[in-house]
Design a protein around this motif. Sequence first.
Motif, short mmCIF file in Angstrom:
data_model
loop_
_atom_site.label_atom_id
_atom_site.label_comp_id
_atom_site.label_asym_id
_atom_site.label_seq_id
_atom_site.Cartn_x
_atom_site.Cartn_y
_atom_site.Cartn_z
N PRO A 37 0.83 -1.21 0.00
CA PRO A 37 0.00 0.00 0.00
C PRO A 37 0.86 1.26 0.00
CG PRO A 37 0.00 -1.06 2.17
CD PRO A 37 0.68 -2.00 1.22
N ALA A 38 0.36 2.30 -0.61
CA ALA A 38 1.09 3.55 -0.66
C ALA A 38 1.25 4.13 0.74
CB ALA A 38 0.35 4.55 -1.56
N ALA A 39 2.41 4.72 0.98
CA ALA A 39 2.66 5.35 2.28
C ALA A 39 1.74 6.56 2.45
CB ALA A 39 4.11 5.77 2.39
N ILE A 40 1.33 6.79 3.68
CA ILE A 40 0.41 7.88 3.99
C ILE A 40 1.22 9.11 4.34
CG2 ILE A 40 -1.44 8.62 5.54
CD1 ILE A 40 -1.97 5.57 5.99
N ARG A 41 1.12 10.14 3.52
CA ARG A 41 1.90 11.36 3.74
C ARG A 41 1.28 12.19 4.85
NH1 ARG A 41 2.84 15.01 -0.84
NH2 ARG A 41 4.67 15.60 0.39
N GLY A 71 1.84 2.25 7.99
CA GLY A 71 1.71 2.95 6.73
C GLY A 71 1.89 4.46 6.80
N LEU A 72 1.91 5.02 8.02
CA LEU A 72 2.03 6.47 8.17
C LEU A 72 3.50 6.88 8.05
CD1 LEU A 72 0.37 9.05 8.74
CD2 LEU A 72 0.88 8.70 11.17
N GLN A 73 3.79 7.80 7.15
CA GLN A 73 5.15 8.27 6.97
C GLN A 73 5.58 9.15 8.14
OE1 GLN A 73 5.60 10.38 3.29
NE2 GLN A 73 6.07 8.54 2.12
N THR A 74 6.89 9.19 8.39
CA THR A 74 7.44 10.18 9.31
C THR A 74 7.01 11.56 8.81
OG1 THR A 74 9.34 8.78 9.81
CG2 THR A 74 9.56 11.13 10.28
N PRO A 75 6.51 12.41 9.69
CA PRO A 75 5.90 13.64 9.19
C PRO A 75 6.87 14.64 8.60
CG PRO A 75 6.03 13.66 11.59
CD PRO A 75 6.42 12.28 11.15
N ASP A 76 6.40 15.33 7.56
CA ASP A 76 7.01 16.59 7.19
C ASP A 76 6.57 17.59 8.25
OD1 ASP A 76 8.04 15.44 4.90
OD2 ASP A 76 6.45 16.18 3.60
N ILE A 77 7.47 18.49 8.61
CA ILE A 77 7.18 19.39 9.73
C ILE A 77 7.41 20.84 9.33
CG2 ILE A 77 7.91 20.10 12.05
CD1 ILE A 77 8.60 17.19 12.63
N SER A 220 0.10 8.12 21.62
CA SER A 220 -0.78 6.99 21.92
C SER A 220 -2.24 7.43 21.94
CB SER A 220 -0.39 6.36 23.26
OG SER A 220 0.91 5.82 23.21
N ARG A 221 -2.50 8.61 22.49
CA ARG A 221 -3.88 9.10 22.51
C ARG A 221 -4.33 9.48 21.11
NH1 ARG A 221 -6.09 13.05 27.21
NH2 ARG A 221 -5.71 11.12 28.37
N ALA A 222 -3.42 9.96 20.28
CA ALA A 222 -3.78 10.35 18.91
C ALA A 222 -4.02 9.13 18.02
CB ALA A 222 -2.68 11.21 18.31
N LEU A 223 -3.41 8.01 18.34
CA LEU A 223 -3.45 6.85 17.43
C LEU A 223 -4.86 6.43 17.05
CD1 LEU A 223 -1.97 4.65 15.88
CD2 LEU A 223 -1.92 3.29 17.99
N PRO A 224 -5.78 6.17 17.98
CA PRO A 224 -7.12 5.74 17.54
C PRO A 224 -7.86 6.81 16.74
CG PRO A 224 -7.08 6.12 19.91
CD PRO A 224 -5.66 6.17 19.45
N VAL A 225 -7.61 8.07 17.04
CA VAL A 225 -8.24 9.15 16.28
C VAL A 225 -7.74 9.12 14.85
CG1 VAL A 225 -8.43 11.67 16.08
CG2 VAL A 225 -8.50 10.60 18.35
N VAL A 226 -6.44 8.99 14.68
CA VAL A 226 -5.84 8.95 13.35
C VAL A 226 -6.30 7.72 12.58
CG1 VAL A 226 -3.65 8.63 12.14
CG2 VAL A 226 -3.86 10.37 13.93
N GLN A 227 -6.35 6.60 13.25
CA GLN A 227 -6.81 5.38 12.58
C GLN A 227 -8.24 5.54 12.06
OE1 GLN A 227 -5.93 2.65 15.81
NE2 GLN A 227 -4.17 1.81 14.70
N ALA A 228 -9.08 6.20 12.85
CA ALA A 228 -10.46 6.43 12.41
C ALA A 228 -10.51 7.39 11.23
CB ALA A 228 -11.29 6.97 13.57
N LEU A 229 -9.67 8.42 11.25
CA LEU A 229 -9.65 9.38 10.14
C LEU A 229 -9.18 8.75 8.85
CD1 LEU A 229 -8.11 12.55 11.88
CD2 LEU A 229 -10.51 12.10 11.40
N LEU A 230 -8.29 7.78 8.94
CA LEU A 230 -7.70 7.19 7.75
C LEU A 230 -8.51 6.02 7.19
CD1 LEU A 230 -3.92 7.25 8.77
CD2 LEU A 230 -5.11 8.78 7.18
N GLN A 231 -9.56 5.61 7.86
CA GLN A 231 -10.38 4.50 7.37
C GLN A 231 -11.09 4.86 6.08
OE1 GLN A 231 -12.99 3.28 10.54
NE2 GLN A 231 -11.40 2.08 11.55
#
Length: 231
Positions: A37-41, A71-77, A220-231
């Motif tokens: 799968p393509a990496a998530i920018r 699948g989540l890329q190291t962030p551009d900042i 860790s608190r952000a993880l489930p939020v991000v997973q839901a956003l990326l579904q």
Amino acid sequence: MRLLLYLSFLLLGVGCGSGGSDPAPAALPTTPSGPAPAAIRFLSLGDSYTIGQRVPTAARWGVQLAHLAPGLQTPDIIAQTGWTTAELQQAIRLANPPASYELVSLMIGVNNQFRGLPLATYRTEFRDLLYTSIRLAGNRPGRVFVLSIPDWGRSPYAQRYDQARISQQIDQFNAVAQQESQQAGVAFLDITDLTRTADPTQFAPDGLHYSGSQMRQWASRALPVVQALLQ
């Protein structure tokens, strides 16, 4: 192209390790399952809390989040210690990042509070940053999330200030950020309570910024939020 903008100044205009690796497991036969799968920018916007002032790069909360989320890329900042909402918006314009990120985070406002800038100004500028973030996420508000402002009033550095007043003002700024996020259809993640503990290990050596272990809790608190956003 990496978008990493920061200077080694202290937060608020005042100064406001790696261990060994485990042995590699024995290789197991695998069955081809098609292309990977393509990496998530991922683009992370903010100030010293985003760049992780006084901690190693790997300890930044966004980098730790990328390690937790498959699948989540190291962030551009785009972030720098001491930036206000207006300064972040200007930096984004100068960097001119592509409007094609799959995920964008925003964490900004502590320096508005520290400098005594008006709450009404923060509301207007934060709203502009929200819509900038949405644009950078391909005009998808469902791919943007906001982290609340930590309470630096509980830090050792803040003992020289009115700590109760700092906490009260942080709550006011966070209330604005939450209201604006909800109106824009953007997820709001409250991590402020994590910074209001008596744990001395939550702080970096300067007694003001946060340690990698504290930022691991944010990730860790952000993880489930991000997973839901990326579904």
